[in-house]
Design a protein around this motif. Structure first.
Motif, short mmCIF file in Angstrom:
data_model
loop_
_atom_site.label_atom_id
_atom_site.label_comp_id
_atom_site.label_asym_id
_atom_site.label_seq_id
_atom_site.Cartn_x
_atom_site.Cartn_y
_atom_site.Cartn_z
N ALA A 127 0.92 2.55 -8.22
CA ALA A 127 -0.02 2.23 -7.16
C ALA A 127 -1.26 3.11 -7.24
O ALA A 127 -2.18 2.96 -6.44
CB ALA A 127 0.65 2.42 -5.80
N LYS A 129 -4.61 3.98 -8.87
CA LYS A 129 -5.61 3.35 -9.72
C LYS A 129 -6.12 4.28 -10.82
O LYS A 129 -6.43 3.84 -11.93
CB LYS A 129 -6.79 2.89 -8.87
CG LYS A 129 -6.50 1.75 -7.93
CD LYS A 129 -7.76 1.31 -7.23
CE LYS A 129 -7.46 0.24 -6.21
NZ LYS A 129 -6.82 -0.94 -6.80
N ASP A 154 -0.24 -2.98 -6.91
CA ASP A 154 -1.35 -3.67 -6.26
C ASP A 154 -0.99 -5.15 -6.10
O ASP A 154 -0.47 -5.76 -7.03
CB ASP A 154 -2.63 -3.56 -7.10
CG ASP A 154 -3.43 -2.32 -6.77
OD1 ASP A 154 -3.02 -1.56 -5.89
OD2 ASP A 154 -4.48 -2.11 -7.42
N SER A 155 -1.29 -5.72 -4.94
CA SER A 155 -0.89 -7.11 -4.69
C SER A 155 -1.47 -8.06 -5.72
O SER A 155 -0.80 -9.01 -6.16
CB SER A 155 -1.31 -7.53 -3.28
OG SER A 155 -2.72 -7.53 -3.15
N HIS A 157 -2.45 -7.39 -9.00
CA HIS A 157 -1.83 -7.23 -10.31
C HIS A 157 -0.36 -7.65 -10.30
O HIS A 157 0.15 -8.18 -11.28
CB HIS A 157 -1.96 -5.78 -10.78
CG HIS A 157 -3.38 -5.33 -10.88
ND1 HIS A 157 -3.91 -4.41 -10.03
CD2 HIS A 157 -4.38 -5.70 -11.73
CE1 HIS A 157 -5.19 -4.22 -10.34
NE2 HIS A 157 -5.49 -4.99 -11.36
N VAL A 212 -10.04 3.53 0.05
CA VAL A 212 -9.82 2.18 -0.47
C VAL A 212 -10.53 1.15 0.40
O VAL A 212 -11.06 0.15 -0.10
CB VAL A 212 -8.31 1.87 -0.56
CG1 VAL A 212 -8.08 0.46 -1.06
CG2 VAL A 212 -7.62 2.86 -1.49
N SER A 216 -13.27 -1.50 -0.81
CA SER A 216 -13.12 -2.93 -0.58
C SER A 216 -14.40 -3.51 0.01
O SER A 216 -14.82 -4.62 -0.35
CB SER A 216 -11.94 -3.20 0.36
OG SER A 216 -11.77 -4.58 0.59
N ASN A 221 -13.64 -1.74 -5.31
CA ASN A 221 -12.20 -1.82 -5.48
C ASN A 221 -11.82 -2.94 -6.44
O ASN A 221 -10.93 -2.79 -7.28
CB ASN A 221 -11.53 -2.05 -4.12
CG ASN A 221 -10.04 -1.81 -4.15
OD1 ASN A 221 -9.59 -0.79 -4.65
ND2 ASN A 221 -9.27 -2.74 -3.62
N GLU A 225 -10.05 -2.75 -10.11
CA GLU A 225 -8.87 -3.55 -10.42
C GLU A 225 -9.05 -4.36 -11.70
O GLU A 225 -8.08 -4.63 -12.42
CB GLU A 225 -8.54 -4.47 -9.24
CG GLU A 225 -7.96 -3.71 -8.06
CD GLU A 225 -7.74 -4.59 -6.84
OE1 GLU A 225 -8.00 -5.81 -6.92
OE2 GLU A 225 -7.29 -4.06 -5.80
N MET A 270 2.11 -5.29 2.00
CA MET A 270 2.37 -4.58 0.75
C MET A 270 3.86 -4.43 0.45
O MET A 270 4.24 -4.10 -0.67
CB MET A 270 1.71 -3.21 0.77
CG MET A 270 0.21 -3.23 0.52
SD MET A 270 -0.26 -4.12 -1.00
CE MET A 270 0.56 -3.13 -2.25
#
Length: 399
Positions: A127, A129, A154-155, A157, A212, A216, A221, A225, A270
């Motif tokens: 989790a 990055k 990560d949701s 990935h 984060v 976003s 972010n 990713e 999550m």
């Protein structure tokens, strides 16, 4: 079908008191007989750390801040739980042999303990990055050499990871990550430039940490990713894309060479991707509210606007350039976000500072590929030095 083992899975949670850590704890406590918790690690919240250690019956609790050692020891007195503090203790905890490690320590502080877990082998639910953005090549090389299995948390990935099971790697034509668009999705470029921290921290879908959430809002972010996806799935920028999807139901999409499309859908919770990693290679039952598509009703998609959100453009350029550019990008962004949160930088100043630091780092000949995690950390420090020197006002707390 693979059956769930009757033998408890040994687990270590790095970053147990953060948002990912809290969701992980929730899943572990739901079926405690399935897990044997070796160690829990946190930054400085000793009260939450001690509570988690007791609830999970962990063997070891480690706080990153050495000054908090005595407070943690007092809180765990008589529990039989071992106590330690500091960077070396974090790495030692991560090195202990377990089946599964959650790597959720935020920022570059999470690099050393997570790489220690990778070198030991086993399953690493990733989790953090920075492991891939700052030191992607070195990190994945270490994982390959140790036989560690890197599972993306990560949701986006995680959704891609599941969607990729529908075919072979050479049959993929495009991997698409979705973005909610953040709080400024419909704002004009001029209004975005004048946004304040309180505006940027109002995420429409997810509850996340401050850093984060700001990323976003800027779409940085999503750029980070993309860099992660490059390392996780071994694809170039030409096979990566971003779509803005405000409902946050579709988390990742894979386009296949035959025209087929496989997408990963899930509630914005999550615990779903964490449970996928925690149970791997079997699926766990959770108490997550199921996705009701009839209630959602409409799913919409739109292209990401790199004019209004230049941070995404900068991240793509850093990925295309390769070498140490992503490392510099990430470090500069962390300083820029910290400055914005302290009202020392306008929102539009975040990508502006990142671009300035990238240019200066190139001018100093620093943007070279890190050959090791230590190289990546050294480059990160140099980039932060340049970023701090480029600020008009000093900041009290760098992220």
């Amino acid at each position: 079908m693979t059956e769930i083992s009757s033998t408890p899975r040994s687990v270590t949670v790095l970053g147990v008191t953060g948002s990912i850590g809290r969701s992980t704890v929730d899943l572990l406590l739901a079926e405690p007989h399935r897990y044997d918790v070796e160690a829990v690690v946190s930054g400085n919240d000793v009260t939450a750390l001690a509570n988690n250690a007791k609830q999970l019956k962990a063997k070891l609790a480690v706080v990153a801040d050495p000054a908090k050692y005595q407070a943690l020891k007092d809180l765990l007195a008589g529990s039989g739980i071992e106590v330690a503090a500091g960077d070396d203790a974090m790495a030692e905890a991560a090195s202990r042999p377990v089946d599964w490690t959650m790597g959720a320590i935020a920022g570059t502080a999470g690099l050393r303990p997570t790489i220690a877990a990778v070198r030991r082998g086993g399953m690493i639910a990733l989790a953090n990055k920075e492991c891939l953005v700052c030191a992607g090549d070195a990190f994945m090389r270490e994982a390959e050499e140790s036989g560690a299995e890197v599972l993306p948390v990560d949701s986006e990935h995680n959704a891609i990871c599941q969607a990729l099971m529908a075919g072979k790697a050479d049959e993929v034509s495009k991997i698409i990550l979705t973005a909610s668009g953040g709080p400024f999705r419909t704002w004009s470029k001029e209004d975005i430039a004048r946004a304040k921290p309180e505006n940027a921290l109002k995420h429409p879908t997810w509850s996340m940490g401050r850093k984060v959430t700001i990323d976003s809002a800027s779409l940085m972010n999503k750029g980070l990713e993309l860099i992660e996806a490059h390392h996780l799935f071994k694809v170039g920028l030409d096979k990566l894309d971003v779509l803005v999807h405000p409902q946050s139901v579709v988390h990742g999409i894979v386009n296949w060479s035959d025209g087929s499309v496989v997408a990963g859908l899930a509630p914005a919770d999550m615990r779903v991707p964490i449970a996928h990693c925690l149970g791997w290679p079997v699926r766990l039952s959770t108490h997550v509210t199921p996705l009701d598509l009839a209630k959602v009703g409409t799913l919409t998609f739109e292209p990401a606007d790199e004019d209004r959100f230049p941070a995404l453009r900068l991240a793509k350029a850093a990925l295309a350039e390769g070498g140490g550019a992503p490392t510099v990008l990430n470090a500069a962004n962390e300083i820029a976000v910290a400055a914005f949160l302290e009202h020392g930088l306008d929102f539009s100043g975040i990508p502006a500072l990142v671009e300035t630091v990238l240019d200066k780092a190139k001018g100093e000949g620093l943007v070279r590929a890190p050959q090791s995690v230590e190289d990546a950390l050294n480059l990160d420090r140099e980039a932060r030095r340049i970023a701090l020197a480029s600020l008009k006002r000093p900041i009290a707390h760098a992220i």
